[in-house]
Design a protein around this motif. Structure first.
Motif, mmCIF file in Angstrom:
data_model
loop_
_atom_site.group_PDB
_atom_site.id
_atom_site.type_symbol
_atom_site.label_atom_id
_atom_site.label_comp_id
_atom_site.label_asym_id
_atom_site.label_seq_id
_atom_site.Cartn_x
_atom_site.Cartn_y
_atom_site.Cartn_z
ATOM 1 N N ILE A 168 -3.402 -3.511 -3.978
ATOM 2 C CA ILE A 168 -2.826 -2.235 -3.569
ATOM 3 C C ILE A 168 -1.329 -2.453 -3.439
ATOM 4 O O ILE A 168 -0.877 -3.338 -2.711
ATOM 5 C CB ILE A 168 -3.410 -1.779 -2.221
ATOM 6 C CG1 ILE A 168 -4.923 -1.586 -2.326
ATOM 7 C CG2 ILE A 168 -2.723 -0.497 -1.748
ATOM 8 C CD1 ILE A 168 -5.615 -1.498 -0.989
ATOM 9 N N CYS A 200 -8.254 -2.496 1.913
ATOM 10 C CA CYS A 200 -8.689 -3.448 0.887
ATOM 11 C C CYS A 200 -10.204 -3.497 0.739
ATOM 12 O O CYS A 200 -10.702 -4.081 -0.240
ATOM 13 C CB CYS A 200 -8.171 -4.852 1.213
ATOM 14 S SG CYS A 200 -6.377 -5.042 1.058
ATOM 15 N N LEU A 236 -2.998 -6.594 -0.398
ATOM 16 C CA LEU A 236 -2.081 -5.452 -0.329
ATOM 17 C C LEU A 236 -0.662 -5.996 -0.342
ATOM 18 O O LEU A 236 -0.355 -6.970 0.358
ATOM 19 C CB LEU A 236 -2.347 -4.645 0.935
ATOM 20 C CG LEU A 236 -1.495 -3.394 1.155
ATOM 21 C CD1 LEU A 236 -2.312 -2.304 1.885
ATOM 22 C CD2 LEU A 236 -0.229 -3.707 1.977
#
Length: 259
Positions: free
Chosen positions: A16, A36, A47
């Motif tokens: 992400i 996540c 992330l």
């Protein structure tokens, strides 16, 4: 609040990505872990925040899937470079800061080449090698990597009496396919599972293969999620420099999620 995010992947190692140049992201460890989570969130191995950094093109801040701030992530670094390139922050070459220090990288439409940190102090044992390539890595060679119990054995090593008290280690299982050609599967701490690919992991495996077989780079590595290459120079018996992790980094989608 609504969070705008992007999803990127490098040989199946997925992240992400958040444009945090305004530094408004202040999620808790629990919120990062939820984002996540592959059932209750977006789903990712980690992330990454992209931030401004004086004197550099950008700064990369990486969180593991469990929500804790992580050590260096090679594929995450390559995906961050692609993200910054997509945002128009640089054209062909970038100079950025990560948790383990400065990095340089180049991006073409097909590949991102990331210069990794120098590696020193490789520990060699009868059954494995251990080194830090930005993150700690245990490397063991096996005959049939497809038959390896990556999660069971990887978790046992990650939490054993040697590594557990030190924060654990990532664990790599390596099969030699041919000259300068490896196949690697990795158990990653912080994800606490096998990932499709691990950039710092394949880097460690290539350096270990050089010590065992005398190979010179670039070495090709097959992972569950695709193919990577690692080039390097050896500066001393257990020291390496000019290490480059090379492979694709791809934008998958973007969206918003309620925090």
């Amino acid at each position: 609040m609504l969070l705008h995010f992007y999803k990127y992947q490098g040989t199946g190692n997925d992240f992400i990505m958040i444009d945090d140049r305004e530094q408004t992201f202040n999620a808790s460890r629990e919120q990062v872990a939820r984002l996540c989570h592959r059932r209750f969130g977006i789903g990712a191995d980690g992330l990454i925040l992209l931030r401004h950094e004086p004197g550099y093109d950008f700064r990369m801040v990486y969180y593991n899937a469990d929500g804790g701030e992580g050590s260096m992530c090679g594929n995450g670094g390559r995906c961050t470079v692609r993200f910054a390139n997509d945002l128009g922050m640089f054209t062909e070459s970038a100079h950025f800061l990560a948790v383990d220090g400065p990095h340089r990288a180049t991006a073409t439409p097909a590949l991102v080449s990331l210069k990794m940190g120098d590696v020193k102090g490789v520990q060699r044992h009868d059954t494995h090698d251990f080194m830090n390539t930005g993150s700690p890595h245990y490397v063991t060679f096996v005959d049939e990597v497809d038959e390896a119990d990556v999660v069971g054995n990887g978790r046992a090593i990650r939490y054993n009496e040697e590594f557990g008290p030190k924060g654990g280690t990532n664990v790599n299982f390596v099969e030699v396919l041919d000259h300068n050609h490896l196949k690697v599967r990795t158990y990653e701490r912080g994800v606490e599972d096998e990932t499709y690919s691990c950039g710092t992991g394949v880097t460690a495996c290539v350096l270990s293969a050089h010590l065992h077989h005398g190979w010179e780079g670039p070495v090709t590595i097959e992972t569950v999620g695709g193919t990577l290459q690692v080039a390097f120079s050896q500066s001393a018996p257990d020291e390496f420099c000019d290490i480059y992790l090379i492979g694709p980094a791809v934008r998958v989608f973007e969206g918003t999620i309620l925090m």
